[in-house]
Enzyme design. Structure first.
Site, short mmCIF file in Angstrom:
data_model
loop_
_atom_site.label_atom_id
_atom_site.label_comp_id
_atom_site.label_asym_id
_atom_site.label_seq_id
_atom_site.Cartn_x
_atom_site.Cartn_y
_atom_site.Cartn_z
N THR A 162 58.02 71.33 48.41
CA THR A 162 57.64 71.68 49.78
C THR A 162 56.15 71.94 49.90
O THR A 162 55.53 71.64 50.93
CB THR A 162 58.42 72.93 50.24
OG1 THR A 162 59.82 72.64 50.18
CG2 THR A 162 58.04 73.33 51.65
N PHE A 218 66.17 73.24 46.29
CA PHE A 218 65.16 73.61 45.30
C PHE A 218 63.73 73.39 45.82
O PHE A 218 62.85 72.96 45.07
CB PHE A 218 65.38 72.85 43.98
CG PHE A 218 66.81 72.54 43.70
CD1 PHE A 218 67.76 73.56 43.66
CD2 PHE A 218 67.25 71.24 43.53
CE1 PHE A 218 69.09 73.28 43.43
CE2 PHE A 218 68.58 70.94 43.31
CZ PHE A 218 69.51 71.97 43.26
N CYS A 219 63.52 73.66 47.10
CA CYS A 219 62.22 73.46 47.74
C CYS A 219 61.76 72.01 47.61
O CYS A 219 60.56 71.74 47.47
CB CYS A 219 61.16 74.40 47.16
SG CYS A 219 61.49 76.14 47.50
N ASN A 220 62.70 71.09 47.64
CA ASN A 220 62.37 69.66 47.56
C ASN A 220 63.28 68.91 48.53
O ASN A 220 64.22 68.22 48.12
CB ASN A 220 62.56 69.16 46.13
CG ASN A 220 61.90 67.81 45.90
OD1 ASN A 220 61.79 66.99 46.81
ND2 ASN A 220 61.46 67.57 44.68
#
Length: 792
Positions: free
Chosen positions: A122, A413-415
């Site tokens: 992110t 997972f911030c992706n």
């Protein structure tokens, strides 16, 4: 079990195990090393002893502290096989801060573009808010990978030519899947640039030409360097972003941006901000200042986190001591071999997990398999499926794992880009998940209409053992292959108090819930829906609807009859589904299609009876008595349906069940039972091309739930929804009515044929249920969307 060859000998493994006794003491199995690895116990002990022993103060005051910081800077360069002649080390708070520093200071010129990989953290997406590029492009992973195969992709470039600058940012290792983009792509991009047309433009204007642009590479190496060697003599990205806690576990709050000499040339000469320690002077009385000559000093604003930086020295020493070089294989190379071996072992075991019917338990998310270490790291991402095929929410897996002391990661997972890619989410589905359903990053809303919104991730470090992987496999086998869903959910509920707060909330949503109520005021016409987020006023309030002795209030209380007094249904006139009811302000309002004009009727039976004549008809061969609703609505119906002599009849007396259903049951104008229940999981298994909501509408159910398994409702005997108890009367035998699309009136025969195939020739779909008579029935009862469904 598949063979696994340990990287460490017995003495090395014993030394490592001794450093992590707290895991056994806390009965924990740690499998989230991509989030952070664990610190060794002797590492933090030595760091604490140094703090007790030495006087370490502000480096502006104490030269010794400055020397320590310089030692760490040298160790960082050595760790990545480079030297200060080639790279500068700027200390930052973390890899995110390093990316932000690049975004703020990279000089794009007038024609420079910002390119980033879809499968990025992110924080890379956050760079878009600060870069001053002409246009921004999202690249597919394979578009970047393709640059590695160019003949010129050798040792990179040392300088730049006149012209504007473009920046390409990607992760060396995807923190979602563990896929490694070939680092040879760095030189390919630097030398050749990007071909015209690569990537999707997401912002800005397309430049007239980029032929003269210099191309720079920013490598997000946070995930990669935690368990892999990065050789900056062999591969020379212009910018490298790292977080040290991912390598050592301790300390947190310190990362670094490594800037090549070439990369330094592309930084702006003037900053938008400067802090203490970055200038030679700054006048308060005039807009005049001068930045430091030493490159890294210009960008380390304020006092460095010097205690954390000094603590890194023990991190380097501990890693080298516990995983020493052996047979010319360096520390990080050995760690890479270890974690890849574990991931390869786990992947093979997961593929062997199957239900008795042959349905695989696990859906793996991976690009290239686990055979080649240079293409795949120590990360395994997956989701769990039921024995019928639908997905199990990752929140449930997180609950089951937490109760057994297994620490893993779930979500995106911030992706989000990797989630989008691996889960097959198009732009419409992304909007449905994040805008309409309201999911936010980090929550546990894991399934939306059966579609996973994230995954389960396990990742390994040098201290991970094969026994830890076996415990994960054991958990999956016992909890899913050897346990029925109801038993598993009951176990989670009983132990929910032991879960973290966020998971407690998810545990409360594991039970099937009432998703939607559908009231069909006029038999064979469209539904008035009550669902999460609001109903429609009138008798209902928000998500709640009252019950009567006959079922849902106002359900099938009216019906259309022809000039002979016979009920008109969709079998005869499919356009009935286009008559859409609205209940509000004590009125039943009927609309045809999307037309705003309609006709209104009073909801009060007493008001209706004053000006109505009585008439008779039949429903399923049973006589019914009703009130004629008048000429106005009759004319309106005939005009819109194209049938002469239609009348609207309202039921005026109760009827009882027959045809095999319990005799004491009171019915409205329904065919067979008070309520019809449909399970969205069962509907989902039909896999039609139309939207799931459209298919659900075909079955004209009153009560819509969603469970873990398709068709499990066919085994129910009794159930409780909220505070209301129900008896199952039997399955609903379907006819060709379900072939009618309830939104268009069009017919399609595949609905019946698909059900017949799934049910071994039987036309069963949904179940009839009736309310069980209890003392509570004497009081007004309600159903509310969100009510928990308990099967008894």
């Amino acid at each position: 079990m598949s063979s696994y060859q340990s990287e460490f000998n017995a003495d090395e493994q014993a030394a490592i195990d001794k450093e992590f006794t707290r895991l056994a003491n806390n009965k924990s199995i740690y499998l989230d090393h991509a989030g952070t690895t664990l610190y060794a116990e002797s590492q933090v002990t030595a760091a604490a002893e140094q703090l007790q022993r030495d006087v370490i103060c502000n480096p502006h005051t104490c030269r010794v502290t400055g020397d320590y910081v310089d030692q760490v800077r040298f160790k960082v360069l050595e760790f990545f096989n480079t030297k200060e002649d080639d790279y500068h080390v700027i200390f930052t708070a973390n890899a995110t801060a390093a990316l932000s520093l690049v975004a703020e200071n990279f000089d794009f010129g007038r024609q420079g573009n910002f390119h980033y990989c879809q499968e990025n953290h992110t924080s890379v997406l956050g760079m878009r808010e600060r870069v001053q590029a002409r246009a921004m492009y999202m690249l597919k992973e394979e578009e970047i990978t393709g640059m590695a195969s160019l003949p010129s992709a050798a040792n990179g470039v040392d300088g730049s030519s006149p012209g504007d600058n473009s920046l390409v940012t990607f992760s060396a290792q995807c923190n979602f899947s563990g896929y490694k983009i070939p680092l040879a792509a760095i030189a390919g991009i630097q030398k050749q640039g990007l071909a015209h047309g690569l990537g999707k433009r997401v912002s800005g204007e397309a430049p007239q030409t980029t032929d003269n642009n210099n191309y720079y590479v920013c490598l997000d190496a946070a995930s990669f360097v935690a368990t892999n060697p990065l050789d900056l003599q062999r591969y020379r990205p212009d910018y490298v972003c790292i977080s040290f806690y991912k390598i050592f576990g301790y300390p947190t709050g310190v990362g670094a941006l490594l800037v090549s000499r070439r990369g330094a040339e592309a930084f702006r000469k003037k900053r938008n901000f400067f802090g203490g320690g970055t200038i030679n002077y700054a006048y308060p009385h005039a807009m005049d200042h001068q930045l430091r000559e030493v490159f890294h000093q210009r960008y380390e604003d304020g006092t460095l986190p010097f205690l954390s930086i000094v603590g890194l020295l023990e991190g380097f020493r501990t890693l080298g001591r516990l995983v020493p070089r052996r047979s010319d294989v360096a520390t990080m190379e050995r760690i890479s071999r270890h974690v890849h071996g574990l991931a390869q072992y786990l992947e093979k075991q997961l593929r062997q997990l199957k239900y008795p019917n042959g349905q695989p338990l696990i859906e793996l998310y991976n690009r290239v398999g686990y055979e080649e270490r240079h293409r795949q790291g120590g990360i395994v991402a997956f989701n769990v499926r039921t024995d019928a095929g639908p997905f199990v929410g990752f929140g449930e897996i997180a609950c089951v794992a937490a109760l057994q002391g297994i620490l893993l990661r779930t979500g995106c997972f911030c992706n989000i880009g990797a989630c989008q890619r691996y889960l097959g989410l198009d732009e419409t589905m992304m909007d449905a998940i994040y805008k309409r359903a309201g999911r936010i990053c980090g929550d546990y809303y894991d399934l939306i209409d059966g579609q996973p919104t994230g995954a389960v991730r396990v990742s390994f470090g040098y201290m991970t053992r094969r026994q830890d992987v076996d415990e994960l496999l054991k958990m999956l086998q016992l909890s899913y292959l050897a346990t029925k869903p109801q038993q598993r959910l009951q176990l989670i509920e009983e132990q929910a108090g032991e879960l973290p707060k966020a998971l407690k909330e998810r545990a409360q949503r594991l039970r099937p819930q009432l998703l939607q109520l559908a009231i069909y005021p006029v038999k064979s016409c469209a539904a008035f829906k009550i669902k999460e987020g609001g109903g429609g006023g009138g008798a209902g309030a928000g998500r709640t609807w009252p019950l009567t002795a006959q079922g849902l209030q106002y359900d099938r209380e009216w019906m259309i009859v022809d000039m002979n007094g016979m009920a008109v249904t969709q079998k005869r006139c499919s356009e009935l589904c286009l008559i859409r009811p609205l209940i509000r302000d004590d009125q039943l309002v009927l609309h045809f299609g999307d037309s705003p004009a309609g006709v209104s009727l009073p909801l009060s039976l007493a008001d209706q009876a004053e000006n109505s004549s009585r008439c008779r008809s039949k429903v399923c061969r049973q006589p019914v008595e009703g009130l004629d609703c008048g000429d106005e609505v009759a004319l309106w119906l005939s005009q819109h349906l194209g049938l002469e002599g239609l009348r609207l009849l309202r039921q005026s007396s109760q009827r009882s069940a027959s045809n095999g259903v319990r005799q004491q049951q009171k019915l409205s104008l329904v065919n067979q039972a008070q309520f019809l229940l449909v399970n969205r999981s069962s509907v989902r298994s039909l896999q039609f091309e139309e939207s799931l909501d459209e298919t659900v509408d075909r079955f004209r159910a009153n009560i819509i739930i969603d469970t873990g398994s398709a068709f499990e409702e066919l085994s129910y005997k009794q159930l409780t929804i909220g505070q209301v108890q129900f008896q199952v009367e039997g399955p609903c035998q379907r006819c060709d009515m379900i072939c009618i699309n309830q939104r268009t009136g069009e017919r399609s025969p595949e609905t019946l044929t698909t059900i017949s195939r799934l049910q071994s020739g039987k036309m069963r779909f949904g179940i009839y249920i009736s309310r069980i008579s209890t003392e509570n029935n004497k009081e007004q009862q309600h159903l509310t969307c969100g009510d928990v469904v308990v099967v008894t």
